[in-house]
Design a protein around this motif. Structure first.
Motif, PDB file in Angstrom:
ATOM      1  N   GLN A 134       0.842  -1.194   0.000  1.00 35.74           N
ATOM      2  CA  GLN A 134       0.000   0.000   0.000  1.00 35.74           C
ATOM      3  C   GLN A 134       0.879   1.246   0.000  1.00 35.74           C
ATOM      4  O   GLN A 134       2.065   1.198   0.297  1.00 35.74           O
ATOM      5  CB  GLN A 134      -0.913   0.023   1.239  1.00 35.74           C
ATOM      6  CG  GLN A 134      -1.818  -1.170   1.380  1.00 35.74           C
ATOM      7  CD  GLN A 134      -2.853  -1.240   0.275  1.00 35.74           C
ATOM      8  OE1 GLN A 134      -3.441  -0.236  -0.088  1.00 35.74           O
ATOM      9  NE2 GLN A 134      -3.052  -2.429  -0.278  1.00 35.74           N
ATOM     10  N   PHE A 135       0.253   2.382  -0.277  1.00 41.57           N
ATOM     11  CA  PHE A 135       0.922   3.666  -0.205  1.00 41.57           C
ATOM     12  C   PHE A 135       1.057   4.078   1.254  1.00 41.57           C
ATOM     13  O   PHE A 135       0.120   3.925   2.035  1.00 41.57           O
ATOM     14  CB  PHE A 135       0.081   4.712  -0.966  1.00 41.57           C
ATOM     15  CG  PHE A 135       0.608   6.110  -0.841  1.00 41.57           C
ATOM     16  CD1 PHE A 135       1.647   6.545  -1.639  1.00 41.57           C
ATOM     17  CD2 PHE A 135       0.064   6.985   0.077  1.00 41.57           C
ATOM     18  CE1 PHE A 135       2.136   7.837  -1.524  1.00 41.57           C
ATOM     19  CE2 PHE A 135       0.542   8.272   0.203  1.00 41.57           C
ATOM     20  CZ  PHE A 135       1.577   8.702  -0.600  1.00 41.57           C
ATOM     21  N   ILE A 136       2.242   4.568   1.645  1.00 44.69           N
ATOM     22  CA  ILE A 136       2.408   5.135   2.985  1.00 44.69           C
ATOM     23  C   ILE A 136       2.977   6.537   2.830  1.00 44.69           C
ATOM     24  O   ILE A 136       3.652   6.842   1.845  1.00 44.69           O
ATOM     25  CB  ILE A 136       3.315   4.279   3.900  1.00 44.69           C
ATOM     26  CG1 ILE A 136       4.733   4.181   3.333  1.00 44.69           C
ATOM     27  CG2 ILE A 136       2.719   2.929   4.156  1.00 44.69           C
ATOM     28  CD1 ILE A 136       5.726   3.600   4.317  1.00 44.69           C
ATOM     29  N   ALA A 137       2.698   7.389   3.784  1.00 46.49           N
ATOM     30  CA  ALA A 137       3.209   8.766   3.774  1.00 46.49           C
ATOM     31  C   ALA A 137       4.133   8.952   4.972  1.00 46.49           C
ATOM     32  O   ALA A 137       3.871   8.428   6.051  1.00 46.49           O
ATOM     33  CB  ALA A 137       2.063   9.760   3.829  1.00 46.49           C
ATOM     34  N   VAL A 138       5.191   9.680   4.768  1.00 46.36           N
ATOM     35  CA  VAL A 138       6.129   9.985   5.847  1.00 46.36           C
ATOM     36  C   VAL A 138       6.166  11.492   6.041  1.00 46.36           C
ATOM     37  O   VAL A 138       5.896  12.255   5.117  1.00 46.36           O
ATOM     38  CB  VAL A 138       7.545   9.431   5.550  1.00 46.36           C
ATOM     39  CG1 VAL A 138       7.545   7.921   5.527  1.00 46.36           C
ATOM     40  CG2 VAL A 138       8.083   9.963   4.242  1.00 46.36           C
ATOM     41  N   ASN A 139       6.500  11.928   7.247  1.00 46.11           N
ATOM     42  CA  ASN A 139       6.488  13.363   7.543  1.00 46.11           C
ATOM     43  C   ASN A 139       7.885  13.974   7.528  1.00 46.11           C
ATOM     44  O   ASN A 139       8.119  15.001   8.131  1.00 46.11           O
ATOM     45  CB  ASN A 139       5.786  13.630   8.875  1.00 46.11           C
ATOM     46  CG  ASN A 139       6.472  12.936  10.028  1.00 46.11           C
ATOM     47  OD1 ASN A 139       7.475  12.261   9.843  1.00 46.11           O
ATOM     48  ND2 ASN A 139       5.925  13.083  11.215  1.00 46.11           N
ATOM     49  N   ALA A 140       8.806  13.330   6.838  1.00 47.39           N
ATOM     50  CA  ALA A 140      10.168  13.846   6.691  1.00 47.39           C
ATOM     51  C   ALA A 140      10.745  13.286   5.397  1.00 47.39           C
ATOM     52  O   ALA A 140      10.182  12.371   4.807  1.00 47.39           O
ATOM     53  CB  ALA A 140      11.026  13.417   7.870  1.00 47.39           C
ATOM     54  N   TYR A 141      11.849  13.859   4.957  1.00 50.72           N
ATOM     55  CA  TYR A 141      12.512  13.269   3.791  1.00 50.72           C
ATOM     56  C   TYR A 141      12.940  11.855   4.154  1.00 50.72           C
ATOM     57  O   TYR A 141      13.273  11.560   5.291  1.00 50.72           O
ATOM     58  CB  TYR A 141      13.701  14.114   3.357  1.00 50.72           C
ATOM     59  CG  TYR A 141      13.275  15.373   2.657  1.00 50.72           C
ATOM     60  CD1 TYR A 141      12.986  15.367   1.301  1.00 50.72           C
ATOM     61  CD2 TYR A 141      13.123  16.561   3.358  1.00 50.72           C
ATOM     62  CE1 TYR A 141      12.568  16.511   0.648  1.00 50.72           C
ATOM     63  CE2 TYR A 141      12.707  17.721   2.719  1.00 50.72           C
ATOM     64  CZ  TYR A 141      12.432  17.688   1.363  1.00 50.72           C
ATOM     65  OH  TYR A 141      12.007  18.811   0.736  1.00 50.72           O
ATOM     66  N   PHE A 142      12.931  10.985   3.182  1.00 53.77           N
ATOM     67  CA  PHE A 142      13.141   9.557   3.402  1.00 53.77           C
ATOM     68  C   PHE A 142      14.375   9.144   2.615  1.00 53.77           C
ATOM     69  O   PHE A 142      14.367   9.141   1.389  1.00 53.77           O
ATOM     70  CB  PHE A 142      11.890   8.838   2.889  1.00 53.77           C
ATOM     71  CG  PHE A 142      11.665   7.462   3.418  1.00 53.77           C
ATOM     72  CD1 PHE A 142      11.534   7.231   4.774  1.00 53.77           C
ATOM     73  CD2 PHE A 142      11.551   6.393   2.553  1.00 53.77           C
ATOM     74  CE1 PHE A 142      11.284   5.962   5.266  1.00 53.77           C
ATOM     75  CE2 PHE A 142      11.304   5.127   3.017  1.00 53.77           C
ATOM     76  CZ  PHE A 142      11.174   4.908   4.383  1.00 53.77           C
ATOM     77  N   SER A 143      15.453   8.822   3.315  1.00 51.43           N
ATOM     78  CA  SER A 143      16.702   8.423   2.685  1.00 51.43           C
ATOM     79  C   SER A 143      16.742   6.907   2.576  1.00 51.43           C
ATOM     80  O   SER A 143      16.475   6.198   3.549  1.00 51.43           O
ATOM     81  CB  SER A 143      17.883   8.919   3.510  1.00 51.43           C
ATOM     82  OG  SER A 143      19.091   8.428   2.978  1.00 51.43           O
TER      83      SER A 143
END
Length: 79
Positions: free
Chosen positions: A13-22
């Protein structure tokens, strides 16, 4: 709800993060960031990102600009 349970329910599924994702294109490099700990659950994300899709957040391979080019780093925009 526990964050791990949320992630488990979000497989494929699609997930959202609240910061840049390295991230890294090299799974062995990613595994080097797994630090032994007794109080943290480790999670490995396997991401399929198609740069031709119009409905996803921006991401870029930043290997050429990285202080650690051997990490083969990809940076994902937050959101």
């Amino acid at each position: 709800m526990d964050e791990i349970l949320i992630l488990q329910k979000s497989v494929d599924q699609f997930i959202a993060v609240n910061a840049y994702f390295s991230t890294s294109l090299d799974q062995e490099v990613a595994m080097e960031f797994f630090v032994e700990s007794t109080d943290l659950q480790r999670v490995l994300f396997i991401i399929e990102a198609d740069p031709n899709r119009k409905d996803i957040k921006a991401f870029a391979n930043i290997k050429a600009n990285s202080y650690y080019p051997e990490e083969d780093e990809v940076l994902f925009q937050m959101g």
